[in-house]
Design a protein around this motif. Sequence first.
Motif, PDB file in Angstrom:
ATOM      1  N   GLN A 296      -6.176  13.191   0.864  1.00  0.00           N
ATOM      2  CA  GLN A 296      -5.055  13.415   1.771  1.00  0.00           C
ATOM      3  C   GLN A 296      -4.974  12.269   2.776  1.00  0.00           C
ATOM      4  O   GLN A 296      -5.807  12.129   3.669  1.00  0.00           O
ATOM      5  CB  GLN A 296      -5.243  14.746   2.503  1.00  0.00           C
ATOM      6  N   ILE A 297      -3.950  11.417   2.637  1.00  0.00           N
ATOM      7  CA  ILE A 297      -3.806  10.217   3.465  1.00  0.00           C
ATOM      8  C   ILE A 297      -2.661  10.423   4.456  1.00  0.00           C
ATOM      9  O   ILE A 297      -1.579  10.898   4.093  1.00  0.00           O
ATOM     10  CB  ILE A 297      -3.514   8.977   2.600  1.00  0.00           C
ATOM     11  N   TYR A 298      -2.898  10.020   5.729  1.00  0.00           N
ATOM     12  CA  TYR A 298      -1.873  10.177   6.753  1.00  0.00           C
ATOM     13  C   TYR A 298      -1.320   8.848   7.274  1.00  0.00           C
ATOM     14  O   TYR A 298      -0.139   8.717   7.534  1.00  0.00           O
ATOM     15  CB  TYR A 298      -2.437  10.976   7.933  1.00  0.00           C
ATOM     16  N   THR A 299      -2.201   7.854   7.431  1.00  0.00           N
ATOM     17  CA  THR A 299      -1.725   6.630   8.075  1.00  0.00           C
ATOM     18  C   THR A 299      -2.577   5.434   7.680  1.00  0.00           C
ATOM     19  O   THR A 299      -3.714   5.585   7.191  1.00  0.00           O
ATOM     20  CB  THR A 299      -1.758   6.787   9.607  1.00  0.00           C
ATOM     21  N   PHE A 300      -1.998   4.195   7.874  1.00  0.00           N
ATOM     22  CA  PHE A 300      -2.697   2.928   7.631  1.00  0.00           C
ATOM     23  C   PHE A 300      -2.648   2.087   8.900  1.00  0.00           C
ATOM     24  O   PHE A 300      -1.723   2.186   9.715  1.00  0.00           O
ATOM     25  CB  PHE A 300      -2.005   2.097   6.534  1.00  0.00           C
TER      26      PHE A 300
ATOM     27  N   GLY B 188      -6.402   6.599   7.760  1.00  0.00           N
ATOM     28  CA  GLY B 188      -6.600   7.903   8.364  1.00  0.00           C
ATOM     29  C   GLY B 188      -6.409   9.009   7.339  1.00  0.00           C
ATOM     30  O   GLY B 188      -5.373   9.061   6.664  1.00  0.00           O
ATOM     31  N   THR B 189      -7.414   9.856   7.175  1.00  0.00           N
ATOM     32  CA  THR B 189      -7.347  10.952   6.215  1.00  0.00           C
ATOM     33  C   THR B 189      -7.612  12.276   6.935  1.00  0.00           C
ATOM     34  O   THR B 189      -7.933  12.285   8.128  1.00  0.00           O
ATOM     35  CB  THR B 189      -8.379  10.768   5.088  1.00  0.00           C
ATOM     36  N   ASP B 190      -7.489  13.363   6.193  1.00  0.00           N
ATOM     37  CA  ASP B 190      -7.768  14.661   6.801  1.00  0.00           C
ATOM     38  C   ASP B 190      -9.256  14.922   6.945  1.00  0.00           C
ATOM     39  O   ASP B 190      -9.663  15.958   7.471  1.00  0.00           O
ATOM     40  CB  ASP B 190      -7.100  15.781   5.999  1.00  0.00           C
ATOM     41  N   SER B 191     -10.095  13.958   6.473  1.00  0.00           N
ATOM     42  CA  SER B 191     -11.550  14.099   6.596  1.00  0.00           C
ATOM     43  C   SER B 191     -12.163  12.985   7.422  1.00  0.00           C
ATOM     44  O   SER B 191     -13.368  12.755   7.366  1.00  0.00           O
ATOM     45  CB  SER B 191     -12.190  14.124   5.205  1.00  0.00           C
ATOM     46  N   GLY B 192     -11.336  12.248   8.153  1.00  0.00           N
ATOM     47  CA  GLY B 192     -11.865  11.160   8.960  1.00  0.00           C
ATOM     48  C   GLY B 192     -11.218   9.831   8.609  1.00  0.00           C
ATOM     49  O   GLY B 192     -10.095   9.780   8.074  1.00  0.00           O
TER      50      GLY B 192
ATOM     51  N   TRP C  27       0.849  -1.192   0.000  1.00  0.00           N
ATOM     52  CA  TRP C  27       0.000   0.000   0.000  1.00  0.00           C
ATOM     53  C   TRP C  27       0.884   1.240   0.000  1.00  0.00           C
ATOM     54  O   TRP C  27       1.791   1.375   0.836  1.00  0.00           O
ATOM     55  CB  TRP C  27      -0.897  -0.003   1.249  1.00  0.00           C
ATOM     56  N   LEU C  28       0.582   2.143  -0.906  1.00  0.00           N
ATOM     57  CA  LEU C  28       1.338   3.380  -1.028  1.00  0.00           C
ATOM     58  C   LEU C  28       0.370   4.550  -0.912  1.00  0.00           C
ATOM     59  O   LEU C  28      -0.599   4.637  -1.667  1.00  0.00           O
ATOM     60  CB  LEU C  28       2.057   3.441  -2.379  1.00  0.00           C
ATOM     61  N   HIS C  29       0.631   5.440   0.041  1.00  0.00           N
ATOM     62  CA  HIS C  29      -0.243   6.608   0.162  1.00  0.00           C
ATOM     63  C   HIS C  29       0.508   7.860  -0.277  1.00  0.00           C
ATOM     64  O   HIS C  29       1.733   7.937  -0.200  1.00  0.00           O
ATOM     65  CB  HIS C  29      -0.788   6.756   1.577  1.00  0.00           C
ATOM     66  N   THR C  30      -0.251   8.807  -0.773  1.00  0.00           N
ATOM     67  CA  THR C  30       0.332  10.040  -1.276  1.00  0.00           C
ATOM     68  C   THR C  30      -0.261  11.226  -0.520  1.00  0.00           C
ATOM     69  O   THR C  30      -1.249  11.084   0.197  1.00  0.00           O
ATOM     70  CB  THR C  30       0.043  10.219  -2.772  1.00  0.00           C
ATOM     71  N   PHE C  31       0.339  12.358  -0.688  1.00  0.00           N
ATOM     72  CA  PHE C  31      -0.194  13.573  -0.074  1.00  0.00           C
ATOM     73  C   PHE C  31      -0.995  14.325  -1.129  1.00  0.00           C
ATOM     74  O   PHE C  31      -0.455  15.102  -1.906  1.00  0.00           O
ATOM     75  CB  PHE C  31       0.944  14.430   0.481  1.00  0.00           C
ATOM     76  N   GLY C  32      -2.290  14.001  -1.165  1.00  0.00           N
ATOM     77  CA  GLY C  32      -3.176  14.679  -2.106  1.00  0.00           C
ATOM     78  C   GLY C  32      -3.478  13.890  -3.355  1.00  0.00           C
ATOM     79  O   GLY C  32      -4.172  14.382  -4.241  1.00  0.00           O
TER      80      GLY C  32
ATOM     81  N   THR D  69      -3.431  -0.748  -8.452  1.00  0.00           N
ATOM     82  CA  THR D  69      -4.838  -0.364  -8.385  1.00  0.00           C
ATOM     83  C   THR D  69      -4.902   0.966  -7.646  1.00  0.00           C
ATOM     84  O   THR D  69      -4.331   1.105  -6.560  1.00  0.00           O
ATOM     85  CB  THR D  69      -5.669  -1.414  -7.642  1.00  0.00           C
ATOM     86  N   HIS D  70      -5.598   1.919  -8.248  1.00  0.00           N
ATOM     87  CA  HIS D  70      -5.627   3.272  -7.678  1.00  0.00           C
ATOM     88  C   HIS D  70      -6.983   3.562  -7.041  1.00  0.00           C
ATOM     89  O   HIS D  70      -8.028   3.224  -7.593  1.00  0.00           O
ATOM     90  CB  HIS D  70      -5.339   4.311  -8.767  1.00  0.00           C
ATOM     91  N   PHE D  71      -6.949   4.182  -5.862  1.00  0.00           N
ATOM     92  CA  PHE D  71      -8.162   4.616  -5.172  1.00  0.00           C
ATOM     93  C   PHE D  71      -8.040   6.111  -4.895  1.00  0.00           C
ATOM     94  O   PHE D  71      -6.987   6.586  -4.460  1.00  0.00           O
ATOM     95  CB  PHE D  71      -8.353   3.863  -3.857  1.00  0.00           C
ATOM     96  N   ASN D  72      -9.132   6.814  -5.136  1.00  0.00           N
ATOM     97  CA  ASN D  72      -9.127   8.244  -4.905  1.00  0.00           C
ATOM     98  C   ASN D  72     -10.490   8.687  -4.383  1.00  0.00           C
ATOM     99  O   ASN D  72     -11.445   7.908  -4.371  1.00  0.00           O
ATOM    100  CB  ASN D  72      -8.783   9.001  -6.196  1.00  0.00           C
ATOM    101  N   HIS D  73     -10.573   9.927  -3.989  1.00  0.00           N
ATOM    102  CA  HIS D  73     -11.834  10.469  -3.488  1.00  0.00           C
ATOM    103  C   HIS D  73     -12.693  10.950  -4.654  1.00  0.00           C
ATOM    104  O   HIS D  73     -12.217  11.638  -5.552  1.00  0.00           O
ATOM    105  CB  HIS D  73     -11.559  11.637  -2.548  1.00  0.00           C
ATOM    106  N   ASP D  74     -13.973  10.514  -4.649  1.00  0.00           N
ATOM    107  CA  ASP D  74     -14.941  10.969  -5.637  1.00  0.00           C
ATOM    108  C   ASP D  74     -16.162  11.485  -4.879  1.00  0.00           C
ATOM    109  O   ASP D  74     -16.886  10.696  -4.262  1.00  0.00           O
ATOM    110  CB  ASP D  74     -15.331   9.824  -6.573  1.00  0.00           C
ATOM    111  N   PRO D  75     -16.389  12.782  -4.896  1.00  0.00           N
ATOM    112  CA  PRO D  75     -17.512  13.331  -4.117  1.00  0.00           C
ATOM    113  C   PRO D  75     -18.869  12.789  -4.536  1.00  0.00           C
ATOM    114  O   PRO D  75     -19.831  12.858  -3.759  1.00  0.00           O
ATOM    115  CB  PRO D  75     -17.411  14.844  -4.371  1.00  0.00           C
ATOM    116  N   LYS D  76     -18.983  12.228  -5.753  1.00  0.00           N
ATOM    117  CA  LYS D  76     -20.251  11.676  -6.224  1.00  0.00           C
ATOM    118  C   LYS D  76     -20.411  10.195  -5.874  1.00  0.00           C
ATOM    119  O   LYS D  76     -21.457   9.608  -6.127  1.00  0.00           O
ATOM    120  CB  LYS D  76     -20.380  11.867  -7.731  1.00  0.00           C
ATOM    121  N   ASP D  77     -19.357   9.593  -5.318  1.00  0.00           N
ATOM    122  CA  ASP D  77     -19.397   8.171  -4.980  1.00  0.00           C
ATOM    123  C   ASP D  77     -19.222   8.015  -3.477  1.00  0.00           C
ATOM    124  O   ASP D  77     -18.109   8.180  -2.952  1.00  0.00           O
ATOM    125  CB  ASP D  77     -18.291   7.422  -5.723  1.00  0.00           C
ATOM    126  N   PRO D  78     -20.291   7.676  -2.746  1.00  0.00           N
ATOM    127  CA  PRO D  78     -20.189   7.564  -1.286  1.00  0.00           C
ATOM    128  C   PRO D  78     -19.311   6.400  -0.829  1.00  0.00           C
ATOM    129  O   PRO D  78     -18.934   6.345   0.346  1.00  0.00           O
ATOM    130  CB  PRO D  78     -21.649   7.370  -0.847  1.00  0.00           C
TER     131      PRO D  78
END
Length: 458
Positions: A40-44, A55-59, A5-10, A24-33
Amino acid sequence: RGLIWLHTFGGGIDILERRTKRFTHFNHDPKDPTSLGSKQIYTFFEDSAGTIWIGTDSGISYYHPMWRKFRSRRLLVKAPYRESNQSVIRILGSNIGRNEAGLLRHVWLGTEAGLNRWDRQKNRFHFFEVTPKTPDSQPYALYEAPNQILWVGTGMGLHRSIPISGSNPSIPVRFETVLPRITGGRGVITAILPAIDGNLWIASYGLVLGYYNTTSNTVRYFSPEDEVKSESARSRNLIITMVRGNRNRIWIISKDGLGQFNPKTRQFIANDKLSKQLAPYRIQSLHQSHSGVLWLGTMENGLLKYDPQQDKLTCYSKQQGMPSNRIQSIISESDNHRNEILWISTERGLSRFHSQTDQFDNFFASDGLQGNEFNYGSVFRSDKGKIFFGGKNGFNIFMPNEIRKSRFTPPLMITELKVLNRSVHPGQASLLKKVIHLTDHIRLSHSDKIISFRFSAL
C-alpha cells in the motif's frame, strides 16, 4: 534519469524507463527484508541525492538505483525444498531454447537441495531430483553436451539426462547413473570438462583424473608418474576441482595443491618452482589469463597472482582492499587481454579487481547482492558477457559494464561540538549562540585544549 514512478493501492510500485519502454516492478515480500515495506503506497519524495523515499501504510521505504546495483534472484520452488534450495552452488547456461538473438532462455542451477532449471522467459523454476532414492544429492558439477544431454556430478557419482526434453519445461527431465561412486569417500564427481573427441574429463574425488568414454561407459584414471601409496599421493587424489587453462591444458586443484595435465599427451606436467611457492596456501579456485598469469583463490590468504615469466608470486588480501581473505570464485569480466578485470566472490561480498592498477571495488548486500556470503565455485559467464554468481540466499545476474560507482558527494553537516569531551549546547553563557549547524564561527580560549566534532553526510 528518465524514469516514471507509478504507485498503486495494494499492488506495489512500477517504474517505467522511457528510453526502453520497460517496466520494473517492486512489491512487498515478507521473506525478503530488502523488499518494499508494504504493497500500500501513499506518497513519493526524491531528495538531492536521487534517493526515493516511499510512504506506505507500514512506514517508510527508500530506494536509490546506485544502491541496488545488482539484480538478486531467489528460486521460486515449493516446500519441502524451499529453504535449502536457495543456496546455489553451481550455475550453467543451457543452449536449449535460445531466442532469435541467441540469448539464454534456460539456466541450470545446482543447489544444496538438488537441481533446478530456470526458464528466464517465463520466470519459472523446475526442481529435479537427480537421484530420487537419495534426495538432496548436491550437484557439484554440470556440463551440457552439444547433443543437449546434461551431465551431472554429485556425491553419488556421474549422471546423465534422458533427454533434456528440448525447450518444453512441462516435460520432466529424468536421469540415470552411469558411474556410481565406489565408496563414501571415493568416486564423488567434483568437476566435468569436455574432451576434444566428445568424451569427458572428470574429477573424481579419491580417484584423481578420469577419462570417461560416453559410448562404452568406461573410465580410465590418470595419476602422476611418481604415484606411490603414500599420504602425499592420497592427498593428490582428493581433487577439489579442475579448470581448463591455456593451450587446452587442465589445471587440477587438490588437497595437495595445484597440478597440470596435458590431455594431448595424457601426462601430468611438473612445476617444482610453482609447487614450492604455493605450498603454504590452500587453493580452491583458479583463473588463467591469456598472458599465462594465474589468479588463484585461497581459503585463508586472499588472492594470489603468479606470473610465470617472472616466476613471481603476489598476494592480495584484506590489507590490499579485499573484503575477505576467503576467495570462492574468480571469473574474467571479458576477453580484454590488455586491461583484464576480474570479478571475485568471497564469503563477505563481491569484488571487482582492476589488474592493471591493483584496485578493488567491493560490493555488499546493501548494493543488491543476494547476501554477503557466496558459495565456492558458483559462477558462470554467458557468451553475451552476463555474469551469474550464486550464494546462500539465491543468485545475482549482471552486466559488468552496468555496475558503476556513485559519483554523488553528499554535503556534510556538523551536528555536535564537544569541548573537553563535553557536548556544547546553545545559550547566553555558552560558546554557541545557536545550534552548531547554523554557526559559522566559534571563539575558543587557551583552556579549551580538547575539541571534537560530530558530523553527518546528508
